[in-house]
Each structure stands twice: as C-alpha cells, then as structure tokens.
Design a protein around this motif. Structure first.
Motif, PDB file in Angstrom:
ATOM      1  N   ARG A 352      -7.700 -11.091   4.535  1.00  0.00           N
ATOM      2  CA  ARG A 352      -6.738 -10.055   4.266  1.00  0.00           C
ATOM      3  C   ARG A 352      -6.569  -9.628   2.713  1.00  0.00           C
ATOM      4  NH1 ARG A 352      -5.044 -14.568   7.112  1.00  0.00           N
ATOM      5  NH2 ARG A 352      -4.046 -14.311   9.101  1.00  0.00           N
ATOM      6  N   GLN A 355      -1.220  -7.262  -0.450  1.00  0.00           N
ATOM      7  CA  GLN A 355      -0.415  -5.948  -0.366  1.00  0.00           C
ATOM      8  C   GLN A 355      -0.054  -5.012  -1.334  1.00  0.00           C
ATOM      9  OE1 GLN A 355       2.975  -7.157   1.967  1.00  0.00           O
ATOM     10  NE2 GLN A 355       4.186  -5.241   1.563  1.00  0.00           N
ATOM     11  N   CYS A 358      -3.219  -2.648  -1.844  1.00  0.00           N
ATOM     12  CA  CYS A 358      -3.216  -1.971  -0.686  1.00  0.00           C
ATOM     13  C   CYS A 358      -2.221  -0.606  -0.967  1.00  0.00           C
ATOM     14  CB  CYS A 358      -2.937  -2.318   0.721  1.00  0.00           C
ATOM     15  SG  CYS A 358      -4.457  -3.306   1.326  1.00  0.00           S
ATOM     16  N   GLN A 359      -0.962  -1.102  -1.280  1.00  0.00           N
ATOM     17  CA  GLN A 359       0.187  -0.062  -1.651  1.00  0.00           C
ATOM     18  C   GLN A 359      -0.217   0.889  -2.632  1.00  0.00           C
ATOM     19  OE1 GLN A 359       2.596   0.369   0.328  1.00  0.00           O
ATOM     20  NE2 GLN A 359       2.284  -1.573   1.483  1.00  0.00           N
ATOM     21  N   PRO A 372       1.214  -2.701   6.292  1.00  0.00           N
ATOM     22  CA  PRO A 372       1.078  -2.832   4.702  1.00  0.00           C
ATOM     23  C   PRO A 372       0.120  -3.288   4.041  1.00  0.00           C
ATOM     24  CG  PRO A 372       2.942  -3.768   6.009  1.00  0.00           C
ATOM     25  CD  PRO A 372       2.209  -3.725   6.978  1.00  0.00           C
ATOM     26  N   ARG A 373      -1.115  -3.790   4.902  1.00  0.00           N
ATOM     27  CA  ARG A 373      -2.230  -4.264   4.179  1.00  0.00           C
ATOM     28  C   ARG A 373      -3.423  -4.368   5.265  1.00  0.00           C
ATOM     29  NH1 ARG A 373      -1.693 -10.635   2.499  1.00  0.00           N
ATOM     30  NH2 ARG A 373      -0.777 -11.379   4.390  1.00  0.00           N
TER      31      ARG A 373
END
Length: 461
Positions: A352, A355, A358-359, A372-373
């Motif tokens: 993963r 987050q 990624c945002q 979200p990710r």
C-alpha cells in the motif's frame, strides 16, 4: 455376345494371404512396429492354469488396434469386418480359415483382466518406447492440452444436480455409477471441484455437463495429451472430468509419469492460458525446473486507462513497489511486536502507498481515482510468474506457440479420422480405455508415416 462369369470348379487353391495385402497398406506398415510378446507375460497371472484355452489375448489386442486405427467404433462391426477383410485377417494372424471371436469377448475381458492388469496402458507405453527407439522423441519441448469428447449420456434422461446423491446408490448400482463413487476423492474426478453441476446423468454421473464448446451444452469427458513437439508423438494420455481444474491436474500427473516411466523431462512446456495460474507456474519453475511457455493468468491488468500493476517496479531487495511517481508501496509502515506475514489464505500479499502521497500526487487520476490510495497485490510465487512473463514474446516462446498447434491437429485427427467424437463406453474406466487405445492407434499411424517401408521391401512384397 454377353459373357457370364462362372465359378471355377477347382478343388484346391494355392492362396497366400500375404500376397494379397498391398505393400503400402496401413496395417502392413504398422505391423513392423508392433511387438505384443509382453502382452501374454503381463496377462498370464490373470488367467487360470486349468480349464479350456481362452481366446489369444494378442488376437484381441490386434483386433482392437484394427478397430481404432480404421475408425471402426462398434466391436460387433469390427468382428464382421475382420471376418471379411483379407488385410485385417492378415494383421490379426487369422489366415483364411481362422475363427473370429465373438464380440462379447471384449466386454468380458475389458471389465475383468484387462483393467485388473492395466494392459491397455502397458500397450500404449510399449508403443511409446518404440517411438523412442526410432528417434521420434526429441525430449526438449513438450506440449499439453485437453479436448472434450461427448459422453454416452442423454440430456433428456438427466436430472438436476441437486437431486443426485451419492448415498442413494448402493451395491445394486450400475457399473459406471460404482466407478464414479470409487473416484470421489480423486483430483481428476470427484474432488476436482466442489461446484454442484447443473445436470447429472444417472447412467454416467462422472460425465460433466459443460457448455465449454460455445454451443449447446452436453455431457463430456476430457482427454488430456502430453506430446513431444518434434514429431507430435503422444507421450501420455489421461482421462478426466471436463473441467479446468481436473485438466490442469492431469498435466502434472502426465509429466511426473513420463519422467518416471521413460526418464524424460522437457526443457520447456507449451500450453494455453488455462495452465498459467500462479500455482501451476510455480510448480513448473521451482519444483520441476521446466521453462513455462505459457501465457500468465493475470487479472491485475486494467483496461480503464489507469496504471496496471506492470507499471509499478518491484524492488526485490527491499520488498516494495515503486510507483510511476517514485513513491514506495510497502506492506506495513510500522513495526509490530509480533511480526506479521501479511499473507492471505490465497497466498497474496498487499503493498500500500501512503494516503498523503496519493492525495498530493499529480498522477492520482491515472492511478487510483476512486480510492484514497493505491494498493498492489503480489503472489508469494510471483517470481515464477515473472519467469513466464519474461519468456513471453521471445523467439523460443513463439516457436513453442507454433508447435503447440500439433496437439490441436491430433485432437482433430482423433475426432474426424478415428471417429472418436463420442464415447461408446461409460464411466471413468471406459473413458480411460478408449483414450488409451485411440492414443496408441495415433502413435502407430505416426510411426507408419514417419518411418515408411524400405523400398526393397515394398518391391519384393
């Protein structure tokens, strides 16, 4: 004036059967490669030492070979043809006045000593050994595939799958039902899948109801071939249910048996994508050291324009993925007191991204627009899949893809020339018997084609 044929009045004839069989007849060319001396040796323990002499087992084997080589599907008709045809009589060593056995002798022996001794597999392997001796097996590349053969089962007499129960059938059940009940724990039959079939044939419950041919569904078995791609010699054959799990398991069985029986292990194996699961590729690469020329089953590729897993680089040393934006995807970002493996029951690990990464990423719309990710799955045997991916597109892979068509040609020959589009026998043993005899006939015909009669022998015949 009009002539009239009159039957000659000769009392004695000087007739040599061998002179009336053409030198290029298929059975004459096959006969050179057929050695049935071991048949009697193998079957001897299954005969009594007292009583009247039985029908010669070699005669029965030769008649069955005639039937499968010449596309004679009925044993009753086979006996009639052997009685009338001079070439068939010559091949069966009957002469002009030899008595042809009754067709029922085949059924009695098939359900008895033939299956007890596994003589049909012995016959098949004897022919494979002759192919090896003739130099027709290279051993470098093998191909595996399966084909559906219609079962002797009627859809109109079938019942819904949820109405058929194994416990409802006891000692008075038909032979095909008893055979299926005996194979419920075998991976090629009852244990191949837990999915309940839509319909079951009461007369042959091992036959699988399938619509895999993209047409009307029907009851079928699967014949599985393992061939050497040099000259399309069938090295092994296996009968299974007409379901992918059973067919893939048959490939392992045939590879192991070929290695044990003939000492053959290929450098590469060609197959279609049905054999390209992670577990199967790992078995080939890690356990057998066989290069898989097989398309990988990969559901991670996306078709909506977003990044697929292949767009993320895997760092083996650090055990992480690097996204197109240069960020790291890892399993865990903190240390646990009790170390976690992070492996699901299906053998999958998930990596993963953060987050926050990624945002703030400019590539989010192309990476994970709806989450979200980003999360990337990786199989524990992904390295074996990577080996198969690396081989795809190479010249060797393309050659194997071309050579794999030989196995499709064998299936077409099986159905169109040998006329085995539908089984005549029922049950797992019936399917196994028919597939073994058909593969034996195909190998014998292949020998006759690739190793023709010497010119002097043809001229002197």
């Amino acid at each position: 004036m009009m002539g009239m044929q009159v039957a000659p009045a000769r009392l004695f004839y000087d007739f040599c059967l061998d002179d009336h069989v053409p030198a290029d007849h298929l059975l004459r060319r096959i006969d050179r490669f057929l050695d049935l001396e071991s048949v009697r040796t193998t079957l001897k323990p299954f005969y009594s030492t007292i009583g009247r002499p039985s029908v010669d087992p070699e005669l029965m084997m030769r008649m069955l070979i005639v039937g499968y080589c010449m596309g004679l599907r009925s044993e009753r008709r086979l006996c009639e043809e052997v009685h009338l045809n001079l070439a068939y009589r010559w091949f069966c060593r009957l002469g002009l006045d030899g008595k042809v056995p009754d067709h029922s002798i085949f059924s009695r022996n098939r359900h008895g000593r033939f299956r007890q001794s596994d003589i049909l597999r012995h016959l098949f392997e004897t022919v494979v050994e002759r192919c090896l001796a003739e130099g027709l097996v290279g051993g470098e590349g093998f191909a595996v595939d399966a084909s559906l053969i219609a079962a002797d089962a009627n859809k109109q007499r079938s019942i819904p799958g949820d109405e058929w129960r194994a416990k409802d059938h006891g000692a008075d059940a038909h032979r095909a039902v008893k055979e299926y009940l005996a194979t419920l724990d075998e991976a090629a039959w009852g244990a191949a899948t837990d999915v309940e079939p839509k319909f079951v044939s009461p007369s042959d419950p091992a036959a699988q109801w399938t619509g895999a041919m993209r047409g009307p569904a029907f009851f079928a078995y699967a014949t599985n071939y393992l061939i050497d791609t040099d000259h399309a010699i069938i090295l092994d054959v296996e009968a299974t249910r007409a379901i992918r799990q059973a067919e893939v398991g048959a490939a392992r069985t045939m590879l192991d048996r070929t290695a044990e029986r003939f000492g053959l292990k290929p450098q590469h194996l060609a197959a279609d994508s049905a054999y390209g699961s992670a577990d199967d590729l790992a078995w080939l690469v890690k356990e057998k050291q066989i290069a898989p020329h097989i398309p990988v089953i990969d559901k991670a590729d996306r078709t909506d324009g977003t990044f697929s897993r292949s767009d993320f680089a895997y760092d083996r040393e650090q055990d992480l993925y690097i996204c197109p934006g240069g960020k790291h995807l890892v399993q865990y970002r903190r240390n646990f007191t009790n170390r976690r493996s992070g492996v699901t029951k299906d053998g999958i690990k998930f990596y993963r991204a953060k987050q926050s990464d990624c945002q703030s990423c400019d590539l989010k719309a192309r990476c994970c627009p709806n989450t979200p990710r980003r999360r990337i799955p990786r199989s524990l045997v992904e390295d074996a899949r990577d080996v198969a991916r690396a081989l795809a597109g190479t010249p060797a892979f393309e050659r194997s893809r071309h050579h794999r068509k030989k196995i499709e040609m064998l299936f077409a020959h099986l159905k169109r020339i040998l006329k085995l589009a539908r089984l005549r026998l029922r049950g797992p043993s019936g399917a196994r018997d028919e597939f073994l005899l058909a593969a034996t006939a195909q190998n014998l015909r292949r020998l006759a084609k690739l190793r023709p009669m010497p010119i002097l022998a043809r001229e002197g015949a």
